[in-house]
Design an enzyme around this catalytic site. Sequence first.
Site, PDB file in Angstrom:
ATOM      1  N   VAL A   1      -1.877   5.963  -9.242  1.00  0.00           N
ATOM      2  CA  VAL A   1      -0.555   6.159 -10.035  1.00  0.00           C
ATOM      3  C   VAL A   1      -0.982   7.199 -11.368  1.00  0.00           C
ATOM      4  O   VAL A   1      -2.129   6.710 -12.268  1.00  0.00           O
ATOM      5  CB  VAL A   1      -0.489   5.122 -10.671  1.00  0.00           C
TER       6      VAL A   1
ATOM      7  N   CYS B   1      -6.383   6.045 -10.292  1.00  0.00           N
ATOM      8  CA  CYS B   1      -7.037   6.070  -8.950  1.00  0.00           C
ATOM      9  C   CYS B   1      -6.465   4.990  -8.909  1.00  0.00           C
ATOM     10  O   CYS B   1      -6.359   3.962  -9.487  1.00  0.00           O
ATOM     11  CB  CYS B   1      -8.144   6.207  -8.958  1.00  0.00           C
TER      12      CYS B   1
ATOM     13  N   GLU C   1      -8.347   2.837  -6.632  1.00  0.00           N
ATOM     14  CA  GLU C   1      -9.197   2.113  -6.789  1.00  0.00           C
ATOM     15  C   GLU C   1      -8.508   0.894  -7.667  1.00  0.00           C
ATOM     16  O   GLU C   1      -9.064   0.267  -8.636  1.00  0.00           O
ATOM     17  CB  GLU C   1     -10.613   2.290  -6.959  1.00  0.00           C
TER      18      GLU C   1
HETATM   19  N1  THU Z   1      -7.673   9.964  -6.004  1.00  0.00           N
HETATM   20  C1  THU Z   1      -8.233   8.122  -5.665  1.00  0.00           C
HETATM   21  O1  THU Z   1      -6.884   7.566  -6.082  1.00  0.00           O
HETATM   22  N2  THU Z   1      -9.106   7.393  -6.317  1.00  0.00           N
HETATM   23  C2  THU Z   1     -10.658   8.222  -5.808  1.00  0.00           C
HETATM   24  O2  THU Z   1     -11.563   7.632  -5.308  1.00  0.00           O
HETATM   25  C3  THU Z   1     -10.382   9.796  -5.484  1.00  0.00           C
HETATM   26  C4  THU Z   1      -9.143  10.356  -6.308  1.00  0.00           C
HETATM   27  C5  THU Z   1      -6.316  10.536  -6.989  1.00  0.00           C
HETATM   28  C6  THU Z   1      -6.758  10.718  -7.842  1.00  0.00           C
HETATM   29  C7  THU Z   1      -5.629  11.279  -7.946  1.00  0.00           C
HETATM   30  O3  THU Z   1      -4.571  11.211  -7.742  1.00  0.00           O
HETATM   31  C8  THU Z   1      -5.031  12.141  -6.684  1.00  0.00           C
HETATM   32  O4  THU Z   1      -6.596  11.531  -6.424  1.00  0.00           O
HETATM   33  C9  THU Z   1      -5.917  13.865  -6.743  1.00  0.00           C
HETATM   34  O5  THU Z   1      -7.648  13.438  -7.612  1.00  0.00           O
END
Ligand code: THU
Length: 129
Positions: free
Chosen positions: A45, A55, A57
């Site tokens: 989000v 993220c 997670e």
């Molecule tokens: N992102 C995640 O949701 N988890 C991760 O472990 C790596 C990165 C997301 C954050 C951001 O919204 C997009 O990926 C690009 O970095």
Amino acid sequence: MEINWQELHDEAKRVMKLSYSPYSKFPVGVAGLVSDGRIIGGCNVENASYGLTLCAECSMISNLAMTGGGRIIAALCVDGNGNYLSPCGRCRQLLFEHGGPNLQLMTPDGPQPMSLMLPWGFGPEDLPK
Ligand code: THU
């Protein structure tokens, strides 16, 4: 407990589609198997103030607490194409907190324990009792 990776993959892909990622246009989904057998999910989000992005997670860990807690036994994270994504460093820390060194994380090389994904990780055991 038996880990149904196909079920986790399906759930990760389903929740990835709920991602709010207008800035990076990089949707992420994650699914986790909890010690009581339930499956939890999360998606990234983002925010106009880019650095505040949550993220996938983070979303899953909030979901864990909100739906009754427990320990995460296995997790699988995907990108917008449904391919396995390696969780960022911060998110490995989140997974370590709620799954410990034995949490199994799916990678292109098959499931790997958190002890390998986050070697010498700092965790609750390192704090004074
Ligand atoms: N992102 C995640 O949701 N988890 C991760 O472990 C790596 C990165 C997301 C954050 C951001 O919204 C997009 O990926 C690009 O970095």
